[in-house]
Design an enzyme around this catalytic site. Structure first.
Site, PDB file in Angstrom:
ATOM      1  N   ARG A 132       0.859  -1.190   0.000  1.00 49.99           N
ATOM      2  CA  ARG A 132       0.000   0.000   0.000  1.00 49.99           C
ATOM      3  C   ARG A 132       0.886   1.228   0.000  1.00 49.99           C
ATOM      4  NH1 ARG A 132       2.462   1.984   3.715  1.00 49.99           N
ATOM      5  NH2 ARG A 132       0.933   3.664   3.703  1.00 49.99           N
ATOM      6  N   GLY A 133       0.263   2.407  -0.126  1.00 50.83           N
ATOM      7  CA  GLY A 133       1.022   3.648  -0.285  1.00 50.83           C
ATOM      8  C   GLY A 133       1.078   3.955  -1.783  1.00 50.83           C
ATOM      9  N   ALA A 134       0.740   5.203  -2.141  1.00 44.72           N
ATOM     10  CA  ALA A 134       0.521   5.532  -3.547  1.00 44.72           C
ATOM     11  C   ALA A 134       1.690   5.155  -4.476  1.00 44.72           C
ATOM     12  CB  ALA A 134       0.171   7.011  -3.671  1.00 44.72           C
ATOM     13  N   ARG A 152      -7.649  -0.195  -6.753  1.00 43.33           N
ATOM     14  CA  ARG A 152      -7.889   0.884  -5.785  1.00 43.33           C
ATOM     15  C   ARG A 152      -8.034   2.191  -6.570  1.00 43.33           C
ATOM     16  NH1 ARG A 152      -4.283   1.096  -0.511  1.00 43.33           N
ATOM     17  NH2 ARG A 152      -6.170   2.143   0.226  1.00 43.33           N
ATOM     18  N   ASP A 206      -1.946  10.862  -1.882  1.00 42.33           N
ATOM     19  CA  ASP A 206      -2.375   9.829  -2.834  1.00 42.33           C
ATOM     20  C   ASP A 206      -2.726  10.428  -4.188  1.00 42.33           C
ATOM     21  OD1 ASP A 206      -2.931   8.612  -0.005  1.00 42.33           O
ATOM     22  OD2 ASP A 206      -2.733   6.973  -1.446  1.00 42.33           O
ATOM     23  N   LYS A 249      -4.548   9.842   3.391  1.00 44.42           N
ATOM     24  CA  LYS A 249      -5.229   8.950   4.338  1.00 44.42           C
ATOM     25  C   LYS A 249      -6.263   9.685   5.177  1.00 44.42           C
ATOM     26  CE  LYS A 249      -5.023   5.436   4.658  1.00 44.42           C
ATOM     27  NZ  LYS A 249      -6.027   4.625   3.950  1.00 44.42           N
TER      28      LYS A 249
HETATM   29  O1  MRU Z   1      -4.507   3.173   2.253  1.00 37.16           O
HETATM   30  P1  MRU Z   1      -3.018   3.379   2.136  1.00 37.16           P
HETATM   31  O2  MRU Z   1      -2.244   2.813   3.280  1.00 37.16           O
HETATM   32  O3  MRU Z   1      -2.507   2.925   0.791  1.00 37.16           O
HETATM   33  O4  MRU Z   1      -2.850   4.954   2.202  1.00 37.16           O
HETATM   34  C1  MRU Z   1      -1.567   5.483   2.106  1.00 37.16           C
HETATM   35  C2  MRU Z   1      -1.511   6.930   2.329  1.00 37.16           C
HETATM   36  O5  MRU Z   1      -2.509   7.604   2.483  1.00 37.16           O
HETATM   37  C3  MRU Z   1      -0.150   7.557   2.249  1.00 37.16           C
HETATM   38  O6  MRU Z   1      -0.050   8.641   3.117  1.00 37.16           O
HETATM   39  C4  MRU Z   1       0.082   8.043   0.818  1.00 37.16           C
HETATM   40  O7  MRU Z   1      -0.128   7.006  -0.089  1.00 37.16           O
HETATM   41  C5  MRU Z   1       1.451   8.585   0.637  1.00 37.16           C
HETATM   42  S1  MRU Z   1       2.648   7.313   0.593  1.00 37.16           S
HETATM   43  C6  MRU Z   1       4.141   7.964   0.181  1.00 37.16           C
END
Ligand code: MRU
Length: 346
Positions: A45-47, A88, A236, A247
């Site tokens: 996870r994480g963009a 997603r 994201d 988030k």
């Molecule tokens: O639902 P997630 O865990 O994928 O959400 C991730 C976030 O909101 C992060 O803050 C965002 O992707 C930035 S990651 C460098």
């Protein structure tokens, strides 16, 4: 360096983020549908990490299913990328990465299957390396915004785990730490899936950076008592006017920071900026299952029949953002102008 994703022996191998901090397990995805499942269930996870995973998944899907005529190859790329795109909806990086894979495929019109498969894998690996490089540059640029000895409040996980490596918001914290600025981190635990306490705290502990986990609801009181010097979060998707999806829980933090006169910074690579999305209102917000809210680590925390809402992201209006740190410079208001200028030659 923490490696969240890699390509090994024609599999995409990921560090299972659902299992952290208890267990460090690497899971192999042998086909693209396993990559789709891993993105959906948040093994990864994480963009930026999702974008890289999608690109690797597309290359893997092509390798497994693309052998045949050019028409068959094209249909395979379309189908595989379509399925990956449906995993997603919010992170811009996912869609940009898949566009890049498709573009690379178009450039392989004269190539045989083997060279095309190699080119798609190369494109995905290039995205991984590019992302790490971008994070290091962001770290260097953003480091100056972290005064020596300051307390940085962050939300969710925008670290090595959420990217190709090093991290965006946490990359800046890492750079400040490496530069001897002695930053301290307050990590919001980040309900419902606890990316802050499970992942951010894990990364900071590994790095030897002082970290204090707080409940999401403690942020306001800490700001009021002067314990927070700046807020630093990832993103994201950043719309053309600077509105930023991150988030769930980021928007109230930005409001609190504004109320207390604390700078609120967003750190993100340009692959997170989507100028085709005009404002935050146009960003699709993922709504996840109720069980994530009604349970913690599989144990019920509410009556099973209770309803729950679970929007995974919220949008912070650009007026609450002090600056957006990218690998190509630090953007400030008016964001609609600074973003367009930055992205003109992207
Ligand atoms: O639902 P997630 O865990 O994928 O959400 C991730 C976030 O909101 C992060 O803050 C965002 O992707 C930035 S990651 C460098």
């Amino acid at each position: 360096m923490i490696r969240t994703i890699d390509w090994q022996d024609d599999s995409v191998v990921m560090l299972d983020q659902k299992a952290l901090p208890e267990r460090e397990i690497y899971v192999p995805c042998r086909d693209y549908d396993e990559v789709c499942a891993a993105i959906r269930d948040m093994t990864i996870r994480g963009a930026p990490a999702i974008g890289i995973a999608a690109a690797m998944g597309a290359a893997l899907g092509f390798l497994r299913h693309g052998r045949g005529s050019k028409d068959h190859q094209r249909e395979t790329v379309e189908r595989v990328c379509g399925e990956l795109a449906a995993t997603r909806p919010t992170a811009a990086n996912l869609f940009r990465a898949l566009e890049r894979v498709k573009e690379r495929f178009r450039k392989c019109a004269e190539d045989d299957f083997e060279s095309t498969a190699a080119a798609l894998k190369e494109e995905a690996m290039h995205m991984l390396e590019e992302d790490i490089k971008a994070n290091r540059v962001m770290g260097r640029l953003g480091c100056g915004l972290v005064p020596p000895g300051s307390a940085v409040l962050t939300h969710c996980n925008a670290g090595a785990l959420a990217t190709g490596g090093y991290g965006t918001a946490l990359g800046i914290v890492r750079a400040a730490h490496e530069a001897g600025r002695n930053p301290r981190v307050f990590a919001d635990e980040t309900r419902p899936l606890l990316q802050g306490s499970r992942l951010t705290a894990w990364e900071m502990v590994k790095e030897g950076i002082p970290v204090t986990v707080i409940t999401d609801s403690a942020a306001g009181s800490l700001m009021a008592s002067g314990e927070v010097d700046l807020v630093l979060v990832g993103a994201d998707r950043i719309a053309a006017n600077g509105d930023t999806a991150n988030k769930i829980g980021t928007y109230p933090l930005a409001l609190l920071a504004h109320e207390h006169g604390i700078p609120f910074y967003v750190a993100a690579p340009t692959s997170t900026i989507d100028t085709a999305t005009s404002t935050g209102k146009d960003i699709p917000i993922e709504e996840r299952g109720a069980l994530e809210v009604l349970t913690i680590a599989g144990r019920p925390t509410a009556p099973a029949v209770a309803k729950a809402r679970n929007p995974a992201f919220d949008v912070t209006p650009h007026r609450l953002i002090t600056a957006i740190i990218t690998e190509r410079g630090i953007l400030r208001e008016p964001f609609d102008r600074s973003i367009v200028e930055l992205m003109e030659n992207y």
